[in-house]
Design a protein around this motif. Sequence first.
Motif, PDB file in Angstrom:
ATOM      1  N   LYS A 133       0.742  -1.212   0.048  1.00 40.90           N
ATOM      2  CA  LYS A 133       0.106  -0.071   0.015  1.00 40.90           C
ATOM      3  C   LYS A 133       0.868   1.302   0.017  1.00 40.90           C
ATOM      4  CE  LYS A 133      -4.162  -1.644   2.263  1.00 40.90           C
ATOM      5  NZ  LYS A 133      -5.154  -1.642   3.273  1.00 40.90           N
TER       6      LYS A 133
ATOM      7  N   GLY B 214      -1.893   4.162  -0.293  1.00 46.76           N
ATOM      8  CA  GLY B 214      -3.096   3.763  -1.123  1.00 46.76           C
ATOM      9  C   GLY B 214      -4.167   3.139  -0.285  1.00 46.76           C
TER      10      GLY B 214
ATOM     11  N   HIS C 253      -1.929   2.244 -12.814  1.00 47.22           N
ATOM     12  CA  HIS C 253      -1.907   3.678 -12.337  1.00 47.22           C
ATOM     13  C   HIS C 253      -1.064   4.496 -13.298  1.00 47.22           C
ATOM     14  CE1 HIS C 253      -4.046   2.659  -8.648  1.00 47.22           C
ATOM     15  NE2 HIS C 253      -3.597   1.587  -8.687  1.00 47.22           N
TER      16      HIS C 253
ATOM     17  N   TYR D 234       1.801   7.026 -13.449  1.00 53.61           N
ATOM     18  CA  TYR D 234       2.730   7.531 -12.464  1.00 53.61           C
ATOM     19  C   TYR D 234       3.609   8.755 -13.365  1.00 53.61           C
ATOM     20  CZ  TYR D 234       1.740   3.207  -9.972  1.00 53.61           C
ATOM     21  OH  TYR D 234       1.149   2.305  -9.354  1.00 53.61           O
TER      22      TYR D 234
ATOM     23  N   TRP E  92      -0.943  -1.169  -4.421  1.00 55.14           N
ATOM     24  CA  TRP E  92      -0.783  -0.498  -6.045  1.00 55.14           C
ATOM     25  C   TRP E  92      -0.460  -1.364  -6.912  1.00 55.14           C
ATOM     26  CZ3 TRP E  92      -1.554   4.362  -6.115  1.00 55.14           C
ATOM     27  CH2 TRP E  92      -1.720   5.038  -5.123  1.00 55.14           C
TER      28      TRP E  92
ATOM     29  N   LEU F 177       3.387   3.726  -1.672  1.00 57.54           N
ATOM     30  CA  LEU F 177       4.082   3.958  -2.998  1.00 57.54           C
ATOM     31  C   LEU F 177       4.991   5.124  -2.693  1.00 57.54           C
ATOM     32  CD1 LEU F 177       4.271   4.245  -6.227  1.00 57.54           C
ATOM     33  CD2 LEU F 177       2.424   6.016  -5.996  1.00 57.54           C
TER      34      LEU F 177
END
Length: 491
Positions: A342, A366, A375, A377, A370, A344
Amino acid sequence: MLIIKLLLFSACVLPTVISFTVPKPKIEAIYPKGFRVSAPNDGYSFYGFRSNVNKQLDGLEMGQYSKDIPFPENDQWVYQENKPKLKLGDTIYYWTFVLKNGQRNIQQGSWTVTGFVNNNGISVDEDGNPTRVEFVTDSPSIVFDSKFGTPATLKPEVTVTSSCQESQSAVLGKTKICKGDLLFAEEFDKSDIKELTNWDPEVKFPQEPDYPFNVYMTDSLGLDKGILSISPSLLQSKYNEDIINERLDLANTCTGRMGTRECAQVASGFLILPPVITGKLTTKNKFNFRFGRIEIRAKLTEGNWLIPEITLEPRDSVYGDQRYESGLIRVAFAKGNTLFAKKLYGGPVLSDSEPYRTIHMKEKTGIYNWYKDFHNYSMVWKPDGLELFVDGDMYGTVDPGEGFFSSGLKHSVKHAAQWSRGTAMAPLDEMFYVSLGLRVGGVNDFADDSIKPWRNRNSKALLNFWNAKDSWYPTWSDAAVKVDYVRVYAL
């Protein structure tokens, strides 16, 4: 991603509140491929674009081409999609989702291709040739139609000012760069890794300063439907059951330093060979840049002791080639263990040891792990700092202050003195390249604790990791790092 899903959910099930108007987006078909969407900013906090080509949207579906634009550029929300090859008469069906002051506006529409522009916005024909040519003299300028050679308009101008605003970005081998230019784009729309002309695969045993427990080979690299995948596998599956206790020479395929442990290793006692094969691609020989905005859509790795490598690495190691003397920039970093996934992280690594190794890294927790989904980035790398984003949300900034050399010396980083030769951003003021890979274990990124099967400074770290295979290998069922696209824009 959850925030975006909630926004879309609320858009679908709640009455749409429209207390402000949003101009229709400007859409341009780009030669030879892609299209560009732009819309003026009017204090919006979110701008999403969903579209299909030649296919009407089914309500508020995501569509073939979907984008949540991270932030406006020069007071414009801009999205450039590089995959579709459009033709005259093609129609883009779209809807936009805009937030302003907590209220939302959903707009549906369509746009048909009647002409093309190049990446600089100049009108071109279907072959990429300019359709209008402007001649400027001391008398009023005349614009000629390129097809017929006849005057189209008269303009009372005596000078022409270029629309190009000089950028702070630099690209190796390129002289003129304008603000907002797309400097690099990779959509991974080929069928074979060998067709990726912007990249070279690494084939070597990675070494200092982190000594990961893997060897890079091309076996782990794959392309499927526009997605790059980098998957781990056991060395035994390629060779034989006892290979970790034997000798492995990567021979003339090695991209490391010949005659070193990067290219050949011999097992001896508890010093076994790295037991895992992974992969890595870089643009080192194709694209190097300094300062810009990088955007990568990716799904991170899932599995114990796995680490995604979505980074910028220094081309020439101007400040040194050991202990991250010349720096490393992590665009997206999250450990594959469920326990850690979780968290990042993004930012620069400027030393191999703590506390300075992670002192400049920024963190975002998150709601879910993740690795659950793709996602966006992104990172803005500027001459005076870094800005880090995920799915358009800024979660951290890095300010060098008086210079990284100053804070480095305060934390007893010996090589920080070398950075005083550069700017305040040194060592992050030189040319860097894009690197995509997957790493296993190592002796720096995982702190020693009761659940980790090895100790970082123990000479048997690699062997102890391997002996615990039954505890980590079953967690690698969906372990691939997956990358949809990579784009780099000029500041």
